[in-house]
Motif scaffolding. Structure first.
Motif, PDB file in Angstrom:
ATOM      1  N   ALA A 108       0.805  -1.284   0.071  1.00 24.60           N
ATOM      2  CA  ALA A 108       0.000   0.015   0.025  1.00 24.60           C
ATOM      3  C   ALA A 108       1.063   1.327   0.050  1.00 24.60           C
ATOM      4  CB  ALA A 108      -0.830   0.001   1.140  1.00 24.60           C
ATOM      5  N   ALA A 109       2.078   1.416   0.804  1.00 24.80           N
ATOM      6  CA  ALA A 109       2.851   2.152   0.943  1.00 24.80           C
ATOM      7  C   ALA A 109       3.488   2.523  -0.722  1.00 24.80           C
ATOM      8  CB  ALA A 109       3.758   2.005   1.764  1.00 24.80           C
ATOM      9  N   GLU A 110       3.796   1.702  -1.260  1.00 22.86           N
ATOM     10  CA  GLU A 110       4.532   1.705  -2.553  1.00 22.86           C
ATOM     11  C   GLU A 110       3.551   2.102  -3.694  1.00 22.86           C
ATOM     12  OE1 GLU A 110       5.955  -2.323  -3.160  1.00 22.86           O
ATOM     13  OE2 GLU A 110       7.484  -1.988  -2.059  1.00 22.86           O
ATOM     14  N   TYR A 111       2.166   2.138  -3.295  1.00 19.47           N
ATOM     15  CA  TYR A 111       1.055   2.643  -4.005  1.00 19.47           C
ATOM     16  C   TYR A 111       0.694   4.277  -3.573  1.00 19.47           C
ATOM     17  CZ  TYR A 111      -0.243  -1.447  -7.015  1.00 19.47           C
ATOM     18  OH  TYR A 111      -0.076  -2.090  -7.994  1.00 19.47           O
ATOM     19  N   GLY A 112       1.288   4.759  -2.597  1.00 22.03           N
ATOM     20  CA  GLY A 112       1.264   5.747  -2.303  1.00 22.03           C
ATOM     21  C   GLY A 112       0.060   6.250  -1.084  1.00 22.03           C
TER      22      GLY A 112
END
Length: 425
Positions: free
Chosen positions: A354-358
């Motif tokens: 989720a973090a990598e998706y912003g």
């Protein structure tokens, strides 16, 4: 004379229209060797006019008419082979007779021949020949072919890509009542492709296409009303067109209709049961955002009975399809042991995704995982990195933790100026 008499009965010329007598005299004319009557007799059998419908006999007489040089029957014979009417389906023979009919100037055959070349039906796929025959069909006045010709120019299929010519032919087809062309023309006006952006014209053509039953056009028309683009904002009309498009199976409209029911009744009264219904319909059509909202409905018992297990199922489906908010919620489920057995490794995995998706909240929780060594090895440098990312994305709690990192030199060098800066933020 028999053939002309049959025509008189068929057209009601000089006598009362009588299809039974028309059929009788076409049959008599055939028995006396009239080739054109064979074609008409076949049409009567195909349509059940003046005689009981009989597709086998229709096919037989189309075939006979062709064998006797009636060019008009070639197209109908091709249709029989193509659509399994009165004979076995045979795309090669259908292609052969479409080609023959097209070469003899039958415009509908030209269009069908082009489609066969485009899709590789009954022959090898050949986009250049498809383009050629679409062009020929257009020259002979086929309205539908205008749309396909426009697509050829738009996609550069069988010819060089040419957006000006695509726009020209979409416009021509739209003006000739081809609803798909109306939609594409509206999209071009909306997105400013090779023409000046014009939301009023986009609205006009979405409306025309929607009134002709185009589901995507209905959905986009609803968006125009919802956002006040090209027309005055009108939530009631937006709701009306979202509903029309949803009922025709448009999954984007289903989601927007659900949102209308869910969000304090936009253009309609709030109704959580109906919101749930449409979220579910859209989710079952694999619309990812709808999966997320459906999961939220199950989690909170909104419009349906509360079920954490089903909520988890839909969060997982949405997360696996790239929905960042669902990834975050799924991670929380694993972290808190809600709906599923607690699993810090899986929680870490989904916070990371989720973090990598912003997702800034996921960035913060991922930083905490690294900071506390939960679900992964403790790593203060990575914790600092993700606190920084979350803070720069406006997440307040991350700003405080970032300031603490600078103050204590955790994962980075001590820097009181930066610590002060982030405390103040």
């Amino acid at each position: 004379a028999m053939f002309n008499l049959a025509n008189s009965y068929y057209n009601g010329e000089g006598t009362e229209k009588n299809l039974v007598k028309a059929f009788y005299w076409y049959q008599k004319a055939v028995e006396n060797g009239n080739e054109k009557a064979m074609f008409n007799l076949a049409i009567f059998y195909e349509n059940g006019e003046g005689i009981e419908k009989n597709l086998e006999k229709a096919f037989y007489w189309y075939q006979k008419a062709v064998e006797n040089g009636v060019k008009e029957a070639m197209f109908n014979l091709a249709m029989c082979y193509s659509n399994e009417k009165g004979t076995e389906k045979n795309l090669e023979k259908a292609f052969y007779w479409y080609q023959k009919a097209a070469e003899n100037g039958e415009e509908q055959a030209m269009f069908n021949l082009a489609k066969f070349y485009e899709n590789g039906k009954g022959t090898e796929k050949n986009l250049e020949k498809a383009f050629y025959w679409y062009q020929k069909a257009v020259e002979n006045g086929d309205k539908e072919a205008m749309f396909n010709l426009a697509n050829s120019y738009y996609n550069g299929e069988g010819t060089g890509k040419n957006l000006e010519k695509a726009f020209y032919w979409f416009q021509k087809a739209a003006e000739n009542d081809v609803k798909e062309a109306m939609y594409n023309l509206a999209s071009i006006y909306e997105n400013r492709e090779r023409t000046e952006k014009n939301l009023e014209k986009a609205f006009y053509w979405y409306q025309k296409a929607a009134e002709k039953g185009g589901e995507r056009a209905m959905s986009n028309l609803a968006n125009s009303y919802y956002n006040g683009e090209g027309t005055k904002k009108n939530l009631e009309k937006a709701f009306y067109w979202f509903q029309k498009a949803a009922e025709k199976g448009d999954k984007v409209a289903m989601l927007n209709l659900a949102n209308s029911y869910y969000n304090n009744g936009e253009g309609t009264e709030k109704n959580l049961e109906k919101a749930f219904y449409w979220y579910k319909k859209a989710a079952e059509k694999d619309y990812i955002k709808a999966m997320l909202y459906l999961a939220i409905c199950y989690e909170n018992g909104e419009g349906t009975e509360k079920s954490l297990e089903i909520a988890f199922h839909w969060y997982q489906k949405a997360a696996e399809n790239g929905e960042k908010e669902a990834m975050f919620n799924l991670a929380n489920s694993y972290y808190n042991g809600e709906r599923i057995e607690k699993n810090l490794e899986k929680a870490f995995y989904w916070y990371q995704k989720a973090a990598e998706y912003g997702n800034e909240r996921a960035m913060f929780n991922l930083a905490n995982s690294y900071y506390n060594g939960e679900g992964t090895e403790k790593n203060l440098e990575k914790a600092f990195h993700w606190y920084q990312q979350a803070a720069e994305n406006g997440y307040t709690e991350a700003m405080i933790n970032l300031a603490i990192c600078y103050e204590n030199g955790e994962g980075t060098e001590k820097n009181f100026e930066k610590a002060y800066y982030w405390y103040r933020k």
